[in-house]
Write a protein that holds these residues in place. Structure first.
Motif, PDB file in Angstrom:
ATOM      1  N   ARG A 155       0.861  -1.287  -0.066  1.00 44.66           N
ATOM      2  CA  ARG A 155       0.019   0.075   0.061  1.00 44.66           C
ATOM      3  C   ARG A 155       0.781   1.394   0.250  1.00 44.66           C
ATOM      4  O   ARG A 155       1.872   1.347   0.710  1.00 44.66           O
TER       5      ARG A 155
ATOM      6  N   GLN B  42      -0.946   8.285   0.178  1.00 45.46           N
ATOM      7  CA  GLN B  42      -1.262   9.310  -0.871  1.00 45.46           C
ATOM      8  C   GLN B  42      -0.180  10.307  -0.584  1.00 45.46           C
ATOM      9  O   GLN B  42       0.319  10.997  -1.838  1.00 45.46           O
ATOM     10  N   ALA B  43       0.169  10.700   0.458  1.00 42.08           N
ATOM     11  CA  ALA B  43       1.312  11.805   0.870  1.00 42.08           C
ATOM     12  C   ALA B  43       2.779  11.197   0.771  1.00 42.08           C
ATOM     13  O   ALA B  43       3.677  12.129   1.008  1.00 42.08           O
TER      14      ALA B  43
ATOM     15  N   ILE C  35      -0.960   8.234  -7.523  1.00 42.68           N
ATOM     16  CA  ILE C  35      -0.784   9.085  -6.382  1.00 42.68           C
ATOM     17  C   ILE C  35      -1.136  10.693  -6.810  1.00 42.68           C
ATOM     18  O   ILE C  35      -1.562  11.541  -6.081  1.00 42.68           O
ATOM     19  N   ARG C  36      -0.663  11.272  -7.855  1.00 41.70           N
ATOM     20  CA  ARG C  36      -0.697  12.267  -8.264  1.00 41.70           C
ATOM     21  C   ARG C  36      -1.894  12.794  -8.603  1.00 41.70           C
ATOM     22  O   ARG C  36      -2.450  13.960  -8.409  1.00 41.70           O
TER      23      ARG C  36
ATOM     24  N   THR D 228      -5.097  11.393  -7.885  1.00 41.86           N
ATOM     25  CA  THR D 228      -6.374  10.890  -6.890  1.00 41.86           C
ATOM     26  C   THR D 228      -5.924  11.436  -5.440  1.00 41.86           C
ATOM     27  O   THR D 228      -4.886  12.091  -5.168  1.00 41.86           O
ATOM     28  N   ASP D 229      -6.884  11.336  -4.371  1.00 41.17           N
ATOM     29  CA  ASP D 229      -6.708  12.100  -3.238  1.00 41.17           C
ATOM     30  C   ASP D 229      -6.884  10.808  -2.195  1.00 41.17           C
ATOM     31  O   ASP D 229      -7.083  11.019  -0.985  1.00 41.17           O
ATOM     32  N   ARG D 230      -6.647   9.418  -2.774  1.00 41.79           N
ATOM     33  CA  ARG D 230      -6.559   8.388  -1.959  1.00 41.79           C
ATOM     34  C   ARG D 230      -5.186   7.666  -2.053  1.00 41.79           C
ATOM     35  O   ARG D 230      -4.427   7.691  -2.831  1.00 41.79           O
ATOM     36  N   ASP D 231      -5.067   6.693  -1.274  1.00 43.73           N
ATOM     37  CA  ASP D 231      -3.864   5.721  -1.339  1.00 43.73           C
ATOM     38  C   ASP D 231      -4.119   4.723  -2.475  1.00 43.73           C
ATOM     39  O   ASP D 231      -5.222   4.527  -3.067  1.00 43.73           O
ATOM     40  N   ALA D 232      -2.822   4.157  -2.763  1.00 43.50           N
ATOM     41  CA  ALA D 232      -2.767   3.181  -3.940  1.00 43.50           C
ATOM     42  C   ALA D 232      -2.518   1.874  -3.448  1.00 43.50           C
ATOM     43  O   ALA D 232      -1.522   1.925  -2.731  1.00 43.50           O
TER      44      ALA D 232
ATOM     45  N   ASP E  40      -6.453   2.160  -7.306  1.00 41.27           N
ATOM     46  CA  ASP E  40      -6.947   3.530  -6.630  1.00 41.27           C
ATOM     47  C   ASP E  40      -8.516   3.624  -6.569  1.00 41.27           C
ATOM     48  O   ASP E  40      -9.282   2.876  -7.370  1.00 41.27           O
TER      49      ASP E  40
ATOM     50  N   SER F 272     -10.326   6.221  -7.316  1.00 38.87           N
ATOM     51  CA  SER F 272     -10.722   7.670  -8.254  1.00 38.87           C
ATOM     52  C   SER F 272     -11.582   6.951  -9.290  1.00 38.87           C
ATOM     53  O   SER F 272     -11.161   6.004 -10.070  1.00 38.87           O
TER      54      SER F 272
END
Length: 749
Positions: free
Chosen positions: A625, A628-629, A669-670, A672-676, A700, A702
């Motif tokens: 996992r 996101q940041a 990651i870039r 979307t605003d969720r984890d991948a 993801d 998105s």
């Protein structure tokens, strides 16, 4: 032997000057007559054999020219049992009147009236004292006296006292010793009884000291009961002992000797009967002594029938245990025969009851504290270690040997998303209940962060901020390691803690250096670095706290060397014994710790062995996992993928797979605003070493689908899908409910 002080007097005549040499020589001869001959019969014995000296016969007082004996002296001596004796020093002949012969136990048929024969009658300890005093009196023409013991022909031991004076002849030389002798056997018995009582008092004093020492060393209630029931009371050995505590008005038998289990079952955990002697002792806080069964029946008729069923006791002492003004129990001392205890015996038992009371109160407090600490520690530490396929774990916890035996050390095993596992070992500053409470909160928080899927560095950073926010002025050291169960890669983060030790497949064991940071709670904004190392199937990671490798008499380097040496020792193979070899290794490592009474720090120990799949090959799947940041995670993912492909035997796919996987993950990651979620799997066509195909998927949440664009020459982005299309054998996008899955495949030659 107690003897009288020697006394001598000048009672001598002034000899003529010309006779001084002869007087001294005669004195020496008289003194020598007191010494038994070295060999052969003495002069007196020789004279007796020749018939020149007749055996001593009872006679009256000697009468000699010039002696003036009052008529009243003989009746006075007879009334007081005093006999007289006369020793002719020159001829070495000893004579006595009938009373003296009776007092000395003389046998006229065996006694030759010599000084040597007289000394032979005395007790071996007394003969040298008597001889020395007589020699001095003869040499100084004085008087002497002594107390001595004699052995009669029948073997009886008697005692006598004598007092005599040495008389000189006309030339001032010692000629005779005359004196009195009287029986002192009664005094002998008094002395023997006094000596026995003194010895008994000494034994009792020694017993009290030894009992106090033994009870002071008793730690638990069980120890106190054992010590009490094994005490050998001097002078009054008991036939039965019972130690019972008092809880809410009920007896609880803690220990007993001299009784059958069934005899005491009727009293155990039952209310105290009102008419029982134990109830009176508890009520009055004073011992109760009973000398016979008749006295028991008379004083306590209601309790007598029940007592009659508890063995052949005939006398008792009921001793209340009073500590800090509170009755905590009772001791029962029983005897099989009727016995009226004297004042000294009652004082001894009362003193013993006081010692037992203090020791029992201290032991009960210790047991309560220990139970509290053990219960708190059980709550704070994991009750069970979860089972994770592909790995085997073993844990140990050893409490400190002082205080409440509780501390801030902990361990944890956390199942992670994707079938991976997280290992936690830590130590909160302090060894008290406060440290244990903080440890429990920190353990739960760190477990929650890890279970959410955060990478190791983020888990450690969040735990540090959590501890700082608690504002406890405590810090904690910790090591967190995330183990990829699929292919045996470990990602470790260290916050002021010890490096892990790894036991390799070849049997060697070394400490693996892990990049370290500050302890948790010291710097909330601290960023921790991750260290990655790999395991082969069967290799073991060992995590521990500093109590195992550091002590007052052992530095850290020495402790690490000892730990590595222990871990490297040969282990039994799997299936060769009833226990898993990892448990045996955990026990072996735990045995390095000092004895519990000397251990200054608690110890946590966590072992993990990566078993791998059947056949010893790593599972050909990688699942991670990506936060996101957490852009740094992408770099770590590329390294993991490189390792995985080399392990899977498709190293020729590394460059293309690394580039394309990085593009897919970066896009997820870039945009979307969720984890991948990243997954890589290797498939083989057919069995054995068939053609390999790598499939990489990035999921993801998105709903925004990727669009293929043709960027201009100056564009800095937009070429990701072009690379995927150019390098991949196949690629695509699939919907998955909420979100999508992008994938590509590469085939190995």
């Amino acid at each position: 032997m107690a003897t009288e002080p020697e006394s001598t007097g000048p009672a001598r005549r002034t000899p003529p000057a010309q006779s001084s040499r002869g007087t001294a020589a005669h004195g020496r001869a008289a003194v020598n007559a007191l010494r038994p001959p070295a060999t052969g019969p003495g002069p007196a014995a020789a004279g007796l054999a020749a018939g020149r000296i007749s055996p001593v016969v009872p006679r009256g007082l000697p009468t000699r020219t010039g002696d003036s004996t009052p008529d009243w002296l003989e009746p006075a001596m007879a009334a007081n049992g005093i006999g007289s004796f006369d020793w002719d020093i020159r001829r070495d002949v000893l004579e006595g009147d009938p009373r003296a012969c009776a007092i000395l136990g003389l046998d006229p048929g065996r006694f030759d009236r010599s000084s040597a024969a007289f000394l032979a009658m005395l007790h071996p300890e007394d003969a040298p004292v008597v001889r020395r005093r007589v020699e001095r009196a003869v040499a100084e023409l004085g008087q002497c006296g002594a107390y001595y013991r004699t052995v009669f022909p029948g073997g009886q031991l008697h005692a006598a006292r004598f007092r005599g004076r040495v008389l000189a002849d006309a030339f001032g030389r010692p000629s005779r010793m005359v004196g009195f002798v009287w029986d002192a056997t009664v005094e002998l018995h008094k002395r023997e009884r006094a000596g026995a009582m003194a010895a008994l008092r000494e034994d009792r004093s020694r017993f009290i000291k030894e009992a106090a020492r033994a009870l002071s060393e008793a730690v638990t209630v069980r120890d106190v009961a054992r010590v009490f029931t094994e005490l050998p009371l001097p002078g009054l050995p008991p036939d039965g002992l019972i130690l019972a505590s008092l809880e809410a008005g009920r007896f609880q038998v803690l220990g007993a000797s001299g009784y059958l289990d069934g005899d005491l079952r009727q009293y155990d955990r039952t209310p105290v009967p009102a008419g029982h002697p134990a109830a009176e002792a508890i009520r009055n806080r004073a011992p109760v002594f009973i000398s016979s069964r008749d006295e028991y029946r008379e004083r306590y008729p209601d309790a007598y029938p029940q007592m009659a069923e508890t063995g052949p006791r005939s006398a008792w002492g009921f001793l209340p245990l009073v500590a800090s003004g509170r009755v905590t129990g009772i001791c029962v001392v029983g005897f099989d025969d009727d016995r009226e205890l004297d004042a000294d015996e009652r004082t001894l038992l009362s003193t013993l009851g006081g010692l037992v009371a203090q020791s029992l109160a201290r032991a009960r407090l210790h047991d309560a504290e220990h139970e509290l600490a053990a219960g708190l520690q059980r709550v704070m530490l994991p009750r069970t270690v979860p089972s994770v396929p592909g790995v085997t774990t073993a844990v140990r916890y050893l409490a400190a040997g002082s205080g409440l035996q509780i501390g801030g050390d902990w361990y944890d095993v956390v199942p992670l998303p994707g079938g991976h596992v997280g290992l936690v070992i830590g130590d909160v500053q302090g060894h008290d209940v406060h440290a244990a409470g903080i440890m429990g909160q920190l353990r739960i928080a760190l477990r929650a962060y890890a279970a959410e899927g955060h990478p190791p560095a983020a888990v450690m950073a969040r735990a540090s901020r959590f501890l700082a926010d608690l504002d406890t002025d405590h810090f904690a050291t910790c090591t967190y390691a995330e183990v990829n169960v699929d292919y045996g890669v470990v990602y470790a983060v260290r916050a002021g803690h010890l490096d892990p030790v790894v036991r390799r497949a070849d049997g060697t064991a070394t400490a693996v250096p892990v990049a370290g940071g500050l302890p948790l709670g010291v710097a909330p904004d601290e960023e921790y670095r991750v260290t990655r190392f790999s395991l082969d199937p069967g290799e073991t990671v060992v995590l521990c706290t500093d109590g195992l490798v550091e002590a007052r008499d052992m530095d850290l380097d020495t402790g690490y060397e000892r730990l590595c040496s222990t871990v490297a020792r040969e282990l039994p193979g799997r299936g060769e014994g009833p226990r898993d070899p990892l448990d045996e290794l955990a026990d072996r490592i735990a045995s390095l710790a000092a004895d519990s009474s000397e251990r200054e720090d608690d110890i946590a120990l966590l072992l993990l062995r990566w078993d791998g799949p059947a056949g010893g090959l790593a599972a050909q799947q990688l699942r991670r996992r990506i936060g996101q940041a957490d852009l740094a995670r992408i770099s770590e993912l590329r390294g993991e993928l490189r390792d995985a492909l080399r392990r899977w035997g498709v190293a020729d796919l590394v460059d293309s797979a690394e580039l394309l996987a990085s593009e897919l993950v970066t896009n997820a990651i870039r945009h979307t605003d969720r984890d991948a979620m990243f997954t890589a799997r290797l498939y083989r066509e057919g069995a054995g070493d068939g053609r390999a195909r790598l499939r990489v998927e990035v999921e993801d949440e998105s709903d925004l689908w990727p669009t293929r664009r043709t960027p201009g020459e100056q564009a800095s982005s937009g070429r990701g899908l072009m690379l995927v299309e150019a390098l991949a054998d196949a690629w695509g996008v699939e919907p998955r409910g909420s979100g999508k899955r992008m994938w590509f495949e590469l085939s190995a030659d």
